[in-house]
Design a protein around this motif. Structure first.
Motif, mmCIF file in Angstrom:
data_model
loop_
_atom_site.group_PDB
_atom_site.id
_atom_site.type_symbol
_atom_site.label_atom_id
_atom_site.label_comp_id
_atom_site.label_asym_id
_atom_site.label_seq_id
_atom_site.Cartn_x
_atom_site.Cartn_y
_atom_site.Cartn_z
ATOM 1 N N THR A 167 54.019 53.438 12.666
ATOM 2 C CA THR A 167 54.984 54.004 11.720
ATOM 3 C C THR A 167 55.192 53.060 10.540
ATOM 4 O O THR A 167 54.780 51.893 10.572
ATOM 5 C CB THR A 167 56.324 54.270 12.421
ATOM 6 N N ASP A 192 54.031 59.587 10.833
ATOM 7 C CA ASP A 192 55.453 59.905 10.946
ATOM 8 C C ASP A 192 55.838 60.007 12.417
ATOM 9 O O ASP A 192 55.062 60.478 13.250
ATOM 10 C CB ASP A 192 55.776 61.218 10.230
ATOM 11 N N GLU A 194 55.552 63.353 14.868
ATOM 12 C CA GLU A 194 54.716 64.304 14.137
ATOM 13 C C GLU A 194 53.282 64.198 14.659
ATOM 14 O O GLU A 194 52.617 63.185 14.449
ATOM 15 C CB GLU A 194 54.759 64.034 12.634
ATOM 16 N N MET A 251 50.653 61.566 19.234
ATOM 17 C CA MET A 251 51.997 61.568 18.663
ATOM 18 C C MET A 251 52.709 60.280 19.076
ATOM 19 O O MET A 251 52.591 59.833 20.214
ATOM 20 C CB MET A 251 52.794 62.789 19.125
ATOM 21 N N CYS A 293 56.477 58.552 19.347
ATOM 22 C CA CYS A 293 57.903 58.885 19.396
ATOM 23 C C CYS A 293 58.713 57.623 19.625
ATOM 24 O O CYS A 293 58.329 56.764 20.428
ATOM 25 C CB CYS A 293 58.183 59.885 20.515
ATOM 26 N N ASN A 298 64.418 67.099 20.493
ATOM 27 C CA ASN A 298 63.210 67.281 19.691
ATOM 28 C C ASN A 298 62.320 68.320 20.364
ATOM 29 O O ASN A 298 61.748 68.077 21.434
ATOM 30 C CB ASN A 298 62.478 65.942 19.550
ATOM 31 N N ILE A 330 59.419 69.501 19.538
ATOM 32 C CA ILE A 330 57.994 69.151 19.610
ATOM 33 C C ILE A 330 57.734 68.254 20.813
ATOM 34 O O ILE A 330 56.774 68.451 21.565
ATOM 35 C CB ILE A 330 57.543 68.468 18.302
#
Length: 377
Positions: free
Chosen positions: A49, A76, A79, A94, A96, A135, A137
Motif C-alpha cells: 500500500t 489500494d 481492492e 487482495m 487488507c 467490508n 468484498i
C-alpha cells in the motif's frame, strides 16, 4: 517466505538478488531493518500500500539505497487486483489492513474465477479485525472457505495477557512522577506504531506524548493526524524515539507496554475461527532461519473437518459439504452414523420407552407416478 506452488511470489522478504519475474508482497515492516542490514544492489518489484511504501522508501533512501518509487507497485487496501506469473498463470490478490493505521496487512490469494481462497497470510498482530466485517468484498472472498492459512506462531504457546491501554498509560504517568522527568520510550522504527497510537488516545496521556526524530517522520507516513500528540499547554510526559536517539539514557522497559506486533493466541484463534481453513501452517520468518513453529492443538480444532470424536482425525471435505448432509449433526458426524439410529421408540430394561430423535432421510426419495388413463377403460 516463498510459496512452493507459486515460486514467483515472496512474502515479507526482500531478496538479495534481483529477478525480474519475482513479486514481493510487503504486509508489514516489522523486522525489516534486520533484513536490509545488507542492502541489495537492485530491488525486485514490491507490492504494497501507499503508506508502507512511503515508510520503506524514506528509510531506504536515508540508507542511500538504490531505490525509487518505481520499484513499488502501489495497491489500494481491500481492492482486488490480478497478477500474472512467469508461467502465464494468473492469480487474484487482495491486501487488507488489520488495524486503523494500515501498517499490518493481510494477503488473500485466489484464482481469477473466484472460489475458495488458495492462501490467507497474516504475519503480525491484527487488532481491529471487526473493521473488516463491514467490508462486503472481504466477506465475499472468505465466504467460500480457505485452503491454507499462514500464521506467525512465535507466541502461540505463550499465555494471553489482556492489554488495557488506559492502565498502561497510568503506570507510565506514575513512573514519570517517580523519576521526576519525562519517560523515554525507545521503540523499533517499524511495527510498534499501533501501541503509540493507542497510548496517545488514552485519557492519561492525551496530548502528553512527543514523537522525536525519525520515529516522528515514520509515524507521519501512516497518518497526518497528530492531534493526540504534544498539544500546546500540555506538559510532555513521554518522549518516543527510535534506537538511534538518546544513546546512554535509561528507557522505559519495552515489556511493560504489554503489546507486541507478534500475534497473541487470541488473535490467532480469531483468524482460525473466522476462516475455518483446511490447513494451518506456520510462517518462516526471515530471522528464524527456516524454523517453523508447530501448530498447537487449540488451533487445529478450528480446521475444517476436525472432529474430537474421531481423536483428531480429519474428515474428507466432500463428506462435510455433502448436499444432503444432516445439518443437525455435529461437525464431523457422518450421515452413515445417523442412519444406524432407529427412529422408533427404544424399549428399556424396565419396560419404559424413550423417544429418540426422528430419522433424517439423507437422499431424496424417488416417487413412482401412476398413469391413470388406463383406468378409464
Amino acid at each position: 517466505m516463498r510459496l512452493n506452488e507459486y515460486p514467483d511470489i515472496i512474502l515479507d522478504t526482500i531478496p538479495k538478488l534481483y529477478e525480474s519475474h519475482i513479486k514481493v508482497f510487503i504486509t508489514s515492516l516489522y523486522g525489516m531493518q534486520e533484513q536490509v542490514a545488507r542492502l541489495p544492489k537492485r530491488f525486485c518489484k514490491m507490492y504494497t500500500t501507499q503508506t508502507l511504501a512511503h515508510q520503506l522508501h524514506i528509510y531506504l533512501s536515508r540508507r542511500k539505497a538504490n531505490i525509487s518509487m518505481q520499484d513499488f507497485h502501489i495497491v489500494d487496501e481491500a481492492e482486488p487486483f490480478t497478477i500474472r506469473l512467469s508461467d502465464g498463470k494468473r492469480l487474484e490478490v487482495m491486501l487488507c489492513a488489520g488495524n486503523e493505521l494500515g501498517n499490518s496487512l493481510m494477503l488473500l490469494i485466489r484464482r481469477p474465477n473466484g472460489g475458495r481462497l488458495l492462501y490467507y497470510y497474516s504475519a503480525v498482530q491484527q487488532d481491529d479485525l471487526c473493521c473488516l466485517m463491514g467490508n462486503t468484498i472481504y466477506l465475499e472472498w472468505i465466504a467460500l472457505g480457505t485452503e491454507v492459512l499462514f500464521l506467525n506462531l512465535q507466541a502461540a504457546n505463550q499465555p494471553f495477557v489482556h492489554v488495557d491501554f488506559e492502565e498502561v498509560a497510568k503506570k507510565i504517568v506514575e513512573h514519570s512522577k517517580d523519576i521526576g522527568k519525562e519517560v523515554l520510550i525507545k521503540l523499533p522504527l517499524f511495527g510498534y506504531e499501533y501501541v503509540v497510537h493507542r497510548l496517545a488516545q488514552s485519557f492519561a496521556l492525551l496530548g502528553h506524548i512527543e514523537l522525536l526524530g525519525i520515529f516522528a517522520d515514520n509515524y507521519s507516513c501512516l497518518t497526518p493526524d497528530q492531534r493526540y500528540f504534544n498539544q500546546p499547554g500540555y506538559t510532555t510526559i513521554v518522549k518516543v524515539c527510535s534506537p538511534e536517539n538518546f544513546d546512554g539514557e535509561i528507557y522505559y522497559p519495552l515489556h511493560e507496554l504489554l503489546w507486541s506486533p507478534v500475534p497473541n493466541r487470541i488473535n490467532l484463534i480469531q483468524l482460525c475461527s473466522l476462516l475455518r481453513p483446511l490447513y494451518i501452517n506456520g510462517i518462516v520468518s526471515y530471522h528464524d532461519k527456516g524454523i517453523i513453529e508447530p501448530v498447537p492443538t487449540y488451533l487445529k480444532r478450528f480446521k475444517k473437518g476436525y472432529s474430537p470424536k474421531l481423536k483428531g482425525t480429519e474428515i474428507p471435505e466432500t463428506q462435510l459439504t455433502h448436499e444432503h448432509s444432516n445439518d443437525n449433526s455435529p461437525v464431523g458426524h457422518s450421515n452413515t452414523q445417523a442412519e444406524q439410529v432407529s427412529p422408533a421408540k427404544s424399549h428399556k430394561e424396565d419396560g419404559t420407552t424413550s423417544r429418540r430423535d426422528p430419522f433424517v432421510f439423507n437422499k431424496p426419495k424417488k416417487l413412482a407416478f401412476v398413469d391413470y388413463d388406463d383406468d378409464k377403460d
